[in-house]
Design a protein around this motif. Structure first.
Motif, mmCIF file in Angstrom:
data_model
loop_
_atom_site.group_PDB
_atom_site.id
_atom_site.type_symbol
_atom_site.label_atom_id
_atom_site.label_comp_id
_atom_site.label_asym_id
_atom_site.label_seq_id
_atom_site.Cartn_x
_atom_site.Cartn_y
_atom_site.Cartn_z
ATOM 1 N N ASP A 247 129.451 -7.830 -11.341
ATOM 2 C CA ASP A 247 128.847 -6.851 -12.010
ATOM 3 C C ASP A 247 129.654 -5.557 -12.219
ATOM 4 N N LEU A 248 129.257 -4.498 -12.597
ATOM 5 C CA LEU A 248 130.249 -3.418 -12.782
ATOM 6 C C LEU A 248 130.343 -2.967 -11.297
ATOM 7 N N GLU A 249 131.343 -2.372 -10.969
ATOM 8 C CA GLU A 249 131.685 -2.127 -9.546
ATOM 9 C C GLU A 249 130.534 -0.759 -9.251
ATOM 10 N N LYS A 250 130.084 -1.042 -8.040
ATOM 11 C CA LYS A 250 129.048 -0.327 -7.510
ATOM 12 C C LYS A 250 129.336 -0.132 -5.965
ATOM 13 N N GLU A 251 128.537 0.773 -5.145
ATOM 14 C CA GLU A 251 128.738 1.126 -4.006
ATOM 15 C C GLU A 251 127.652 0.370 -3.276
ATOM 16 N N LYS A 252 126.202 0.170 -3.952
ATOM 17 C CA LYS A 252 125.172 -0.571 -3.355
ATOM 18 C C LYS A 252 124.783 -1.304 -4.364
ATOM 19 N N THR A 253 123.578 -2.396 -3.736
ATOM 20 C CA THR A 253 123.020 -3.280 -4.708
ATOM 21 C C THR A 253 121.664 -3.009 -4.697
ATOM 22 N N ASP A 254 120.836 -3.354 -5.777
ATOM 23 C CA ASP A 254 119.458 -3.262 -5.583
ATOM 24 C C ASP A 254 118.552 -4.641 -5.450
ATOM 25 N N LYS A 255 119.683 -5.618 -5.208
ATOM 26 C CA LYS A 255 119.089 -7.014 -4.928
ATOM 27 C C LYS A 255 118.813 -7.225 -3.354
ATOM 28 N N ILE A 256 117.757 -7.977 -3.046
ATOM 29 C CA ILE A 256 117.513 -8.362 -1.550
ATOM 30 C C ILE A 256 116.914 -9.610 -1.469
ATOM 31 N N CYS A 257 117.430 -10.363 -0.635
ATOM 32 C CA CYS A 257 116.932 -11.745 -0.461
ATOM 33 C C CYS A 257 115.421 -11.664 -0.036
ATOM 34 N N THR A 258 114.519 -12.852 -0.384
ATOM 35 C CA THR A 258 113.010 -12.753 -0.630
ATOM 36 C C THR A 258 112.675 -12.579 1.110
ATOM 37 N N THR A 259 113.520 -13.231 1.984
ATOM 38 C CA THR A 259 112.950 -13.062 3.194
ATOM 39 C C THR A 259 113.221 -11.762 3.750
ATOM 40 N N TYR A 260 113.972 -11.085 3.618
ATOM 41 C CA TYR A 260 114.186 -9.579 3.841
ATOM 42 C C TYR A 260 113.078 -8.704 3.368
ATOM 43 N N GLU A 261 112.912 -8.963 1.889
ATOM 44 C CA GLU A 261 111.628 -8.319 1.256
ATOM 45 C C GLU A 261 110.328 -8.618 1.843
ATOM 46 N N ALA A 262 110.002 -9.986 2.060
ATOM 47 C CA ALA A 262 108.726 -10.181 2.715
ATOM 48 C C ALA A 262 108.674 -9.506 4.330
ATOM 49 N N ALA A 263 109.699 -9.390 4.975
ATOM 50 C CA ALA A 263 109.657 -8.782 6.313
ATOM 51 C C ALA A 263 109.485 -7.307 6.255
ATOM 52 N N VAL A 264 110.015 -6.549 5.065
ATOM 53 C CA VAL A 264 109.720 -5.333 5.017
ATOM 54 C C VAL A 264 108.322 -4.972 4.575
ATOM 55 N N ASN A 265 107.671 -6.110 3.748
ATOM 56 C CA ASN A 265 106.294 -5.565 3.041
ATOM 57 C C ASN A 265 105.214 -5.919 4.343
ATOM 58 N N ILE A 266 105.678 -6.607 5.208
ATOM 59 C CA ILE A 266 104.878 -6.955 6.410
ATOM 60 C C ILE A 266 104.987 -6.005 7.564
ATOM 61 N N GLY A 267 105.926 -4.940 7.478
ATOM 62 C CA GLY A 267 106.327 -4.066 8.404
ATOM 63 C C GLY A 267 106.999 -4.589 9.625
ATOM 64 N N GLU A 268 107.542 -5.586 9.419
ATOM 65 C CA GLU A 268 108.684 -6.246 10.458
ATOM 66 C C GLU A 268 110.038 -5.625 10.501
ATOM 67 N N LEU A 269 110.295 -5.109 9.292
ATOM 68 C CA LEU A 269 111.636 -4.747 9.099
ATOM 69 C C LEU A 269 111.648 -3.311 8.192
#
Length: 272
Positions: A247-269
């Protein structure tokens, strides 16, 4: 007479069947010592299996002639089996001692590959193994990198090696992704949404893996990503989430793995 016949037969079979072992040694002469030893062990098992099968077939065909030589036939079958077992066990013990991990491991890391905003899917596995890659380093069409076995050297569990074993390429200048339709090759500077694209890798890492349920993660852009080695965890998280983007050069990405997203949603991460 039968003893001489069997002896001649065995000599011929051993000479013929040892050929794969010699070939395997030559083909892996430039590879890692661990890979050579594993290849040789598999060759010994294959040779022994064929030899014993050939003896069983010979015994069936010449059943009457071998009636009075059962003990000899039994020894001719059992000795190669014992020898192969001892040899393979010795290699296993040796590899465990010299390995980086001091024995077999079971690590996982989730990953995603994105091409100008489009998520890519690696080639689907086929056959009984249901994997692409090697027994130690592979993927099961689940967007997860699996490390299952003995890791002899650090680079055995690197991103570069993962792409190599699945039939692709990953370098700082380009990435080749094997898909069901074709191998997609992307090079730095090629157009991505009408602007120069670049191969980049971002890793989500848990910084306090010992505190399950209260994990904190950070996103890091990996510059020397070709040599990046997976974090040594069996579950994800705290195992890594690796985002590979052209992609265009960037310092951060807005993509995230589904496992990490799920852990965030349930408050584990939690973000750090």
């Amino acid at each position: 007479m039968i003893g001489k016949t069997v002896f001649k037969f065995l000599v011929v079979m051993i000479l013929v069947l040892l050929t794969p072992l010699a070939i395997a040694h030559d083909e892996t002469s430039e590879l890692d010592d661990g890979i050579k030893l594993k290849t040789q062990a598999m060759s010994v098992i294959m040779v022994t299996s064929i030899l014993v099968t050939a003896l069983v077939i010979l015994a069936i065909i010449s059943k009457r002639k071998f009636h009075n030589h059962k003990k000899m036939l039994f020894l001719l079958m059992i000795i190669p089996v014992i020898a192969a077992t001892v040899y393979t066990a010795g290699i296993t013990i040796y590899l465990n001692q010299i390995s980086l991990t001091n024995g077999p491991v079971h690590w996982h890391a989730d990953f995603e590959v994105w091409n100008c905003g489009r998520k890519m899917d690696l080639l689907n596995p086929n056959g009984l193994s249901n994997r692409i890659g090697t027994p130690v380093f592979h993927e099961h069409n689940d967007f997860r990198i699996h490390v299952e076995g003995v890791v002899v050297n650090r680079e055995d569990a690197s991103l570069t090696n993962f792409f190599n074993v699945v039939g692709g390429v990953l370098t700082p200048e380009s990435i080749a992704v094997p898909t069901n339709d074709e191998i997609v090759l992307l090079r730095n500077g090629e157009a991505c949404n009408e602007k120069p694209g670049k191969v980049q890798v971002f890793v989500y890492k848990v910084v306090n893996p010992e505190e399950a349920g209260k994990w904190i993660y950070q996103q890091e852009k990996i510059e020397n990503f070709a040599d990046y080695v997976l974090s040594p965890y069996s579950i994800v998280p705290p195992g890594d989430c690796i985002i590979i983007e052209f992609d265009l050069e960037k310092e951060k990405t807005d993509k995230i793995c589904t496992t990490y997203e799920a852990a965030v949603n349930i408050g584990e991460l939690h973000g750090g």
